[in-house]
Design a protein around this motif. Structure first.
Motif, PDB file in Angstrom:
ATOM      1  N   ASP A  33       0.852  -1.187   0.000  1.00 52.15           N
ATOM      2  CA  ASP A  33       0.000   0.000   0.000  1.00 52.15           C
ATOM      3  C   ASP A  33       0.890   1.239   0.000  1.00 52.15           C
ATOM      4  OD1 ASP A  33      -1.767   2.064   0.399  1.00 52.15           O
ATOM      5  OD2 ASP A  33      -2.655   1.236   2.224  1.00 52.15           O
ATOM      6  N   GLN A  34       1.138   1.794  -1.185  1.00 53.47           N
ATOM      7  CA  GLN A  34       2.043   2.928  -1.314  1.00 53.47           C
ATOM      8  C   GLN A  34       1.379   4.266  -0.996  1.00 53.47           C
ATOM      9  OE1 GLN A  34       4.788   2.574  -4.735  1.00 53.47           O
ATOM     10  NE2 GLN A  34       3.756   0.618  -5.064  1.00 53.47           N
ATOM     11  N   ASN A  35       0.135   4.238  -0.577  1.00 53.23           N
ATOM     12  CA  ASN A  35      -0.553   5.461  -0.175  1.00 53.23           C
ATOM     13  C   ASN A  35      -0.477   5.687   1.328  1.00 53.23           C
ATOM     14  OD1 ASN A  35      -1.501   6.173  -2.793  1.00 53.23           O
ATOM     15  ND2 ASN A  35      -2.961   4.483  -2.618  1.00 53.23           N
ATOM     16  N   ARG A  36       0.183   4.778   2.028  1.00 55.84           N
ATOM     17  CA  ARG A  36       0.243   4.863   3.484  1.00 55.84           C
ATOM     18  C   ARG A  36       1.657   4.535   3.973  1.00 55.84           C
ATOM     19  NH1 ARG A  36      -1.141   1.343   7.685  1.00 55.84           N
ATOM     20  NH2 ARG A  36      -1.706   2.521   9.518  1.00 55.84           N
ATOM     21  N   PRO A  37       2.554   5.542   3.949  1.00 54.27           N
ATOM     22  CA  PRO A  37       3.918   5.294   4.398  1.00 54.27           C
ATOM     23  C   PRO A  37       3.964   5.038   5.912  1.00 54.27           C
ATOM     24  CG  PRO A  37       3.634   7.609   3.835  1.00 54.27           C
ATOM     25  CD  PRO A  37       2.358   6.914   3.487  1.00 54.27           C
ATOM     26  N   ILE A  38       4.687   4.001   6.286  1.00 52.06           N
ATOM     27  CA  ILE A  38       4.801   3.572   7.677  1.00 52.06           C
ATOM     28  C   ILE A  38       6.221   3.854   8.165  1.00 52.06           C
ATOM     29  CG2 ILE A  38       4.740   1.555   9.218  1.00 52.06           C
ATOM     30  CD1 ILE A  38       2.005   2.181   8.132  1.00 52.06           C
ATOM     31  N   TYR A  39       6.334   4.393   9.369  1.00 54.00           N
ATOM     32  CA  TYR A  39       7.624   4.645   9.997  1.00 54.00           C
ATOM     33  C   TYR A  39       7.865   3.581  11.060  1.00 54.00           C
ATOM     34  CZ  TYR A  39      11.205   6.652  12.964  1.00 54.00           C
ATOM     35  OH  TYR A  39      12.340   6.839  13.706  1.00 54.00           O
ATOM     36  N   LEU A  40       9.075   3.015  11.040  1.00 51.64           N
ATOM     37  CA  LEU A  40       9.493   2.054  12.063  1.00 51.64           C
ATOM     38  C   LEU A  40      10.912   2.387  12.507  1.00 51.64           C
ATOM     39  CD1 LEU A  40       8.430  -1.371  10.432  1.00 51.64           C
ATOM     40  CD2 LEU A  40       7.156  -0.052  12.133  1.00 51.64           C
ATOM     41  N   SER A  41      11.221   2.073  13.741  1.00 49.09           N
ATOM     42  CA  SER A  41      12.602   2.180  14.226  1.00 49.09           C
ATOM     43  C   SER A  41      12.840   1.078  15.244  1.00 49.09           C
ATOM     44  CB  SER A  41      12.874   3.559  14.832  1.00 49.09           C
ATOM     45  OG  SER A  41      12.113   3.753  16.004  1.00 49.09           O
ATOM     46  N   GLY A  42      14.085   0.663  15.302  1.00 47.44           N
ATOM     47  CA  GLY A  42      14.435  -0.401  16.239  1.00 47.44           C
ATOM     48  C   GLY A  42      15.811  -0.956  15.947  1.00 47.44           C
ATOM     49  N   ARG A  43      15.989  -2.224  16.280  1.00 45.55           N
ATOM     50  CA  ARG A  43      17.273  -2.912  16.122  1.00 45.55           C
ATOM     51  C   ARG A  43      17.143  -4.071  15.138  1.00 45.55           C
ATOM     52  NH1 ARG A  43      21.205  -0.232  18.477  1.00 45.55           N
ATOM     53  NH2 ARG A  43      20.498   0.966  20.253  1.00 45.55           N
ATOM     54  N   ALA A  44      18.131  -4.194  14.274  1.00 44.30           N
ATOM     55  CA  ALA A  44      18.150  -5.273  13.281  1.00 44.30           C
ATOM     56  C   ALA A  44      18.520  -6.593  13.952  1.00 44.30           C
ATOM     57  CB  ALA A  44      19.156  -4.953  12.185  1.00 44.30           C
ATOM     58  N   LEU A 119      24.490  -4.192   7.398  1.00 46.79           N
ATOM     59  CA  LEU A 119      23.848  -4.217   8.711  1.00 46.79           C
ATOM     60  C   LEU A 119      24.269  -5.452   9.483  1.00 46.79           C
ATOM     61  CD1 LEU A 119      20.194  -3.172   7.797  1.00 46.79           C
ATOM     62  CD2 LEU A 119      22.024  -1.734   8.715  1.00 46.79           C
ATOM     63  N   LYS A 120      24.408  -5.272  10.774  1.00 46.42           N
ATOM     64  CA  LYS A 120      24.745  -6.362  11.684  1.00 46.42           C
ATOM     65  C   LYS A 120      23.639  -6.458  12.738  1.00 46.42           C
ATOM     66  CE  LYS A 120      28.949  -6.833   9.977  1.00 46.42           C
ATOM     67  NZ  LYS A 120      28.976  -7.420   8.702  1.00 46.42           N
ATOM     68  N   THR A 121      23.515  -7.622  13.311  1.00 47.74           N
ATOM     69  CA  THR A 121      22.546  -7.805  14.396  1.00 47.74           C
ATOM     70  C   THR A 121      22.837  -6.780  15.490  1.00 47.74           C
ATOM     71  OG1 THR A 121      22.266 -10.140  13.906  1.00 47.74           O
ATOM     72  CG2 THR A 121      21.719  -9.439  16.141  1.00 47.74           C
ATOM     73  N   GLY A 122      21.795  -6.094  15.912  1.00 48.14           N
ATOM     74  CA  GLY A 122      21.915  -5.087  16.961  1.00 48.14           C
ATOM     75  C   GLY A 122      22.009  -3.666  16.461  1.00 48.14           C
ATOM     76  N   ASP A 123      22.242  -3.467  15.138  1.00 51.31           N
ATOM     77  CA  ASP A 123      22.331  -2.110  14.601  1.00 51.31           C
ATOM     78  C   ASP A 123      20.997  -1.389  14.731  1.00 51.31           C
ATOM     79  OD1 ASP A 123      24.975  -2.460  13.875  1.00 51.31           O
ATOM     80  OD2 ASP A 123      24.573  -2.664  11.727  1.00 51.31           O
ATOM     81  N   ALA A 124      21.064  -0.124  15.146  1.00 50.07           N
ATOM     82  CA  ALA A 124      19.869   0.721  15.221  1.00 50.07           C
ATOM     83  C   ALA A 124      19.561   1.255  13.828  1.00 50.07           C
ATOM     84  CB  ALA A 124      20.099   1.872  16.193  1.00 50.07           C
ATOM     85  N   VAL A 125      18.301   1.142  13.419  1.00 49.83           N
ATOM     86  CA  VAL A 125      17.878   1.621  12.108  1.00 49.83           C
ATOM     87  C   VAL A 125      16.520   2.305  12.218  1.00 49.83           C
ATOM     88  CG1 VAL A 125      19.134  -0.151  10.822  1.00 49.83           C
ATOM     89  CG2 VAL A 125      16.774  -0.552  11.462  1.00 49.83           C
ATOM     90  N   GLU A 126      16.271   3.195  11.281  1.00 54.67           N
ATOM     91  CA  GLU A 126      14.959   3.802  11.100  1.00 54.67           C
ATOM     92  C   GLU A 126      14.558   3.530   9.660  1.00 54.67           C
ATOM     93  OE1 GLU A 126      14.387   7.906  12.950  1.00 54.67           O
ATOM     94  OE2 GLU A 126      16.571   7.759  12.689  1.00 54.67           O
TER      95      GLU A 126
END
Length: 160
Positions: A33-44, A119-126
């Protein structure tokens, strides 16, 4: 029967069998659904740095919120016509409550073109991207933009 015909048919069948699982597992942007951009943040976690596209699981931040500066962030130019500023302004949080999401990034050649660090496990990403319409099915995000270490990367196409 003609031996050349049989050989070509055998090669075609073998090639189809070899690539069918990849083709079935991979889906393009139209599924999202490209009409609804979703923001996420966390750790990989569980990073898979390979083709057909880089992917990983994301453990969301405990208190997921939209950053106050999100709508004013500078985005890199891409060769595809993406209205990044409009996506940033329209960004919202997911309505589903999953704490872990599966994230699909770009193909490996494009990640390398952008210079995205592996990316490595534990990297912070948005991330800013898209999920399935109505957020149905699995918690999957197809990333349009990725932020690592404060740097933004566009993932729809190559750098402009």
């Amino acid at each position: 029967m003609n031996p050349d015909f049989l050989r070509r048919r055998t090669v075609l069948a073998a090639t189809t069998a070899m690539f069918a699982p990849v083709a079935l597992a991979h889906h393009g942007w139209s599924s999202f659904d490209q009409n609804r951009p979703i923001y996420l943040s966390g750790r990989a976690v569980s990073v898979s740095w390979r083709n057909p596209h880089v992917e990983f699981d994301l453990e969301l931040d405990a208190e997921l919120t939209l950053p106050p500066d999100l709508a004013s962030r500078t985005l890199p130019a891409q060769t595809a016509p993406v209205d990044g500023p409009a996506l940033l302004k329209a960004a919202q949080l997911p309505t589903r409550r999953d704490r872990k999401w599966h994230v699909e990034l770009a193909p490996l050649f494009r990640m390398n073109a952008w210079g995205v660090p592996e990316l490595k496990t534990g990297d912070a990403v948005e991330l800013l991207g898209f999920t399935f319409a109505g957020e149905r099915g699995d918690a999957v995000l197809r990333a349009e933009y990725l932020w690592v270490g404060g740097k933004a990367y566009g993932l729809r196409s190559s750098p402009a």
